[in-house]
Design a protein around this motif. Structure first.
Motif, short mmCIF file in Angstrom:
data_model
loop_
_atom_site.label_atom_id
_atom_site.label_comp_id
_atom_site.label_asym_id
_atom_site.label_seq_id
_atom_site.Cartn_x
_atom_site.Cartn_y
_atom_site.Cartn_z
N LEU A 190 3.77 -3.93 -11.00
CA LEU A 190 2.42 -4.68 -10.63
C LEU A 190 2.65 -5.02 -9.27
CD1 LEU A 190 0.00 -5.34 -11.89
CD2 LEU A 190 1.11 -7.33 -12.82
N LEU A 191 1.75 -4.74 -8.34
CA LEU A 191 1.75 -5.10 -6.86
C LEU A 191 0.60 -5.76 -6.62
CD1 LEU A 191 1.94 -1.60 -5.83
CD2 LEU A 191 4.00 -2.86 -5.67
N MET A 192 0.96 -7.03 -6.08
CA MET A 192 0.04 -8.21 -6.09
C MET A 192 -0.45 -8.65 -4.58
SD MET A 192 0.65 -10.29 -9.61
CE MET A 192 -1.07 -10.83 -9.78
N ASP A 193 -1.52 -8.45 -3.92
CA ASP A 193 -1.62 -8.77 -2.59
C ASP A 193 -2.40 -10.16 -2.60
OD1 ASP A 193 -1.53 -8.62 0.12
OD2 ASP A 193 -3.13 -7.09 0.39
N GLU A 194 -1.59 -11.23 -2.30
CA GLU A 194 -2.35 -12.52 -2.32
C GLU A 194 -3.48 -12.92 -3.22
OE1 GLU A 194 -2.28 -14.62 1.60
OE2 GLU A 194 -2.49 -12.57 2.46
N PRO A 195 -3.11 -12.72 -4.45
CA PRO A 195 -4.22 -12.52 -5.34
C PRO A 195 -4.88 -14.13 -5.73
CG PRO A 195 -2.16 -12.54 -6.67
CD PRO A 195 -1.73 -12.20 -5.26
N PHE A 196 -4.20 -15.03 -5.30
CA PHE A 196 -4.74 -16.53 -5.78
C PHE A 196 -5.01 -17.14 -4.19
CE2 PHE A 196 -1.28 -16.21 -9.15
CZ PHE A 196 -2.19 -15.26 -10.11
N ALA A 197 -5.17 -16.30 -3.17
CA ALA A 197 -5.58 -16.93 -1.90
C ALA A 197 -6.60 -17.53 -1.80
CB ALA A 197 -5.21 -15.92 -0.79
N ALA A 198 -7.85 -17.20 -2.57
CA ALA A 198 -9.19 -17.72 -2.38
C ALA A 198 -9.42 -18.88 -3.55
CB ALA A 198 -10.01 -16.66 -2.81
N LEU A 199 -8.43 -19.16 -4.17
CA LEU A 199 -8.71 -20.20 -5.12
C LEU A 199 -8.12 -21.73 -4.81
CD1 LEU A 199 -7.04 -18.09 -8.42
CD2 LEU A 199 -9.45 -18.37 -7.53
N ASP A 200 -8.93 -22.43 -5.43
CA ASP A 200 -8.31 -24.17 -5.03
C ASP A 200 -7.21 -24.37 -5.51
OD1 ASP A 200 -8.52 -25.48 -7.90
OD2 ASP A 200 -10.31 -24.37 -7.61
N TYR A 239 0.77 -1.14 -0.06
CA TYR A 239 0.01 0.11 -0.07
C TYR A 239 0.83 1.26 0.03
CZ TYR A 239 -3.50 -3.33 1.53
OH TYR A 239 -4.42 -4.27 1.21
N LEU A 240 2.01 1.28 0.62
CA LEU A 240 2.73 2.32 0.70
C LEU A 240 3.48 2.46 -0.78
CD1 LEU A 240 5.13 1.75 4.13
CD2 LEU A 240 2.96 3.29 3.60
N ILE A 241 4.12 1.33 -1.27
CA ILE A 241 4.54 1.69 -2.69
C ILE A 241 3.53 1.90 -3.74
CG2 ILE A 241 5.50 0.34 -4.55
CD1 ILE A 241 6.86 -1.46 -2.37
N ALA A 242 2.31 1.72 -3.59
CA ALA A 242 1.18 1.93 -4.44
C ALA A 242 0.82 3.44 -4.33
CB ALA A 242 0.01 1.03 -4.22
N GLY A 243 1.29 4.21 -2.95
CA GLY A 243 0.86 5.44 -2.74
C GLY A 243 -0.52 5.63 -2.13
N LEU A 244 -1.01 4.61 -1.57
CA LEU A 244 -2.31 4.60 -1.05
C LEU A 244 -2.12 4.97 0.46
CD1 LEU A 244 -4.09 1.22 -2.31
CD2 LEU A 244 -4.30 3.74 -3.21
N GLU A 245 -1.12 4.90 0.99
CA GLU A 245 -0.76 5.18 2.35
C GLU A 245 0.73 5.82 2.29
OE1 GLU A 245 -2.39 5.13 5.05
OE2 GLU A 245 -4.14 4.00 4.40
N LYS A 246 1.00 6.75 3.49
CA LYS A 246 2.39 7.24 3.32
C LYS A 246 2.98 6.79 4.32
CE LYS A 246 0.79 12.00 1.53
NZ LYS A 246 1.75 11.70 0.38
N PRO A 247 4.37 6.77 4.29
CA PRO A 247 5.32 6.02 5.36
C PRO A 247 5.55 7.12 6.56
CG PRO A 247 6.50 6.65 3.49
CD PRO A 247 5.22 6.85 3.13
N THR A 248 5.69 6.38 7.75
CA THR A 248 5.93 7.32 8.55
C THR A 248 7.27 7.90 8.93
OG1 THR A 248 4.38 5.90 9.94
CG2 THR A 248 5.88 7.27 11.32
N SER A 249 8.27 6.84 8.20
CA SER A 249 9.60 7.46 8.20
C SER A 249 10.22 6.72 6.84
CB SER A 249 10.49 6.79 9.53
OG SER A 249 10.28 5.49 9.50
#
Length: 274
Positions: free
Chosen positions: A167-177, A62-72
């Motif tokens: 391309l940032l991918m956050d556990e994209p296949f976790a819900a798949l069999d 999320y920090l790299i995507a720019g959705l949140e800012k780092p504290t430091s």
């Protein structure tokens, strides 16, 4: 062990220097998620973040995507500071988050529509990326007409439509069999090979990390630090039963064991205090 810079004559796709994140900083609910993250991702590199639940892997995305800012610390992408979301960095979540009222091509081109791209241009771009992910026949379908694996491919196509460099991918296949997951890993490697994007992929699964990564970045339990970086210089597709990869699985399991125990102990402590 922090990661050393990996320079190849090109600007790093992602550069994190001394990055830390405290959620709810300055309040009684403050929680330190990340500490002193130093990480360089090369152009075209596939890097997997591996660690126990709650160790800050997703936070780093999320920090790299720019959705949140780092504290430091400082995050740069392609030599530019990350100050917010940008088209060159696309984030794919565990849940596909497709709009059920839009058909497939409209979902794929949604980001382009926000940029004011004309309808016919958006349709043509959607057609091209859907062909790349093997979903040309789904062009006019709705998300609820697709399987879980197909919906995840649509999510990848939506990201590719913006022509991201990262391309940032956050556990994209976790819900798949299991079977679909393995198929999707092969599909992702094919797409990555064509797109030349740098990939930063979060997972809890050691086998998935071994199958996909150029490098596996192992995180400690919260607050997340980089414990080790393991390179995998082997051709793909990879035989996970080969002696070399079995040995790597043992190495990664050993690196994670203490961190998983620490994460569970912390969760149990929190449940008792509540």
């Amino acid at each position: 062990m922090a990661d050393a810079p990996r320079l190849n004559g090109l600007a790093s796709a992602v550069s994190c220097v001394g990055v830390g994140k405290i959620w709810n900083a300055g309040s009684k609910r403050a929680q330190e998620a990340l500490i002193d993250i130093d990480l360089e991702i090369e152009t075209g590199e596939f890097v997997v973040l591996l660690g126990p639940s709650g160790c800050g892997k997703s936070t780093l995305l999320y920090l790299i995507a720019g959705l949140e800012k780092p504290t430091s610390g400082v995050i740069n992408s392609l030599s530019e500071p990350v100050n917010g979301p940008a088209p060159e960095r696309s984030l794919i979540f565990q849940e596909t988050s497709l709009f059920p009222w839009l058909n497939v091509w409209q979902n794929v081109s949604f980001g382009l529509s926000l940029c004011g791209v004309p309808t016919e241009t958006r349709k043509e771009t959607a057609r091209q990326v859907l062909e790349r992910v093997g979903l040309s026949d789904a062009f006019e379908k709705r998300p609820d007409e697709l399987s879980g694996g197909m919906r995840q491919r649509v999510a990848v196509a939506r990201a590719l439509a913006m022509q991201p460099k990262v391309l940032l991918m956050d556990e994209p296949f976790a819900a798949l069999d299991v079977q679909t997951r393995v198929k999707m890993q092969g599909f992702l490697l094919d797409v990555w090979d064509v797109s030349k994007a740098s990939v930063l992929f979060v997972t809890h699964h050691i086998d998935e990390a071994i199958a996909l990564a150029d490098r596996v970045v192992v995180f400690t339990a919260r607050p997340g630090r980089i414990k080790a970086v393991v390179s995998i210089d082997l051709p793909r597709p990879r035989d996970l039963t080969s002696p070399a990869l079995l040995a790597m699985r043992v190495e990664l399991t050993s690196l994670l064991r203490d961190e998983v125990d620490r994460a569970f102990a912390e969760q149990e402590s929190l449940s008792v205090t509540r």
